[in-house]
Design an enzyme around this catalytic site. Sequence first.
Site, mmCIF file in Angstrom:
data_model
loop_
_atom_site.group_PDB
_atom_site.id
_atom_site.type_symbol
_atom_site.label_atom_id
_atom_site.label_comp_id
_atom_site.label_asym_id
_atom_site.label_seq_id
_atom_site.Cartn_x
_atom_site.Cartn_y
_atom_site.Cartn_z
ATOM 1 N N GLY A 104 1.255 6.296 4.034
ATOM 2 C CA GLY A 104 1.728 4.911 4.108
ATOM 3 C C GLY A 104 0.873 3.898 3.376
ATOM 4 C CB ALA A 105 -2.434 4.043 1.687
ATOM 5 N N GLY A 106 0.256 3.529 0.140
ATOM 6 C CA GLY A 106 0.991 2.991 -1.008
ATOM 7 C C GLY A 106 2.094 2.043 -0.589
ATOM 8 C CG ASP A 107 5.149 3.563 1.717
ATOM 9 O OD1 ASP A 107 5.495 3.705 0.530
ATOM 10 O OD2 ASP A 107 5.218 4.480 2.553
#
Length: 323
Positions: free
Chosen positions: A260-263
């Site tokens: 979820g870091a990219g999101d």
Amino acid sequence: MAAGRELVVSFGEMLIDFVPTVAGVSLAEAPAFLKAPGGAPANVAIAVSRLGGGAAFVGKLGDDEFGRMLAAILRDNGVDDGGVVFDSGARTALAFVTLRADGEREFMFYRNPSADMLLTADELNVELIKRAAVFHYGSISLIAEPCRTAHLRAMEIAKEAGALLSYDPNLREALWPSREEARTQILSIWDQADIVKVSEVELEFLTGIDSVEDDVVMKLWRPTMKLLLVTLGDQGCKYYARDFHGAVPSFKVQQVDTTGAGDAFVGALLQRIVKDPSSLQDEKKLVESIKFANACGAITTTKKGAIPSLPTEAEVLQLIEKA
């Protein structure tokens, strides 16, 4: 981008991730799994909302326990679910996600077909899409019909209504029939996006070159784009706009789970752009927005699971001040 609108509409898949209760094991070795809501476009919508922005989600879920749970999670997190429809004949998608010892992920998907793949153009909430200041999407919704046609139609509706189009391919090779098909289809809508974000892995996949140098990145640049971003994990992000380009370092944190870091990064950046669209032409403002987005992505890696670890604006500002 139409004046006076501040809604980010996210299109695509929402699913259940099953994550091993212990890190650093294969799926076969995992003693048990925890269920976690996921799906990149849904994560982006919740990231925007968590930061105080307006967000909506458009997609299809199974008319089952998991589908109803996911719709409730959207609502509970302040995301407009007026674009969600349910399919009584197909299940909500599941993904088993392994966190390896190095914190990276491996995926095994259950989708044959899952409800998200069955969204039709006729089921689109056109009025909701028309309200978007930014319309955000990935590439998983391009894999199969009828969802592919619905995706292309939603892009058309948003563009005609004056929205910025935001694209994060979010490559999941295991879901595509072949690497060639994935590359072809991901690039088939490349020229239509205003904002594109790729990871360094996706950059190599799409260009065939293992490098993040400017000449390689520029192979993905199109004259119609307003912003192209290459995220480099804990090394930060490179940005390319029409009149300037550069890099913004990330923040040092103790990583637990990169899910979820990219999101989180994308959601934070879109929320900032929607609040002040001039940042796309103003390098100083853009760098501040990317710095904010980097902090958001960094915080997300410090806890397990995507949605529970998405930060509030206060948490992001606190990390920036401490750095």
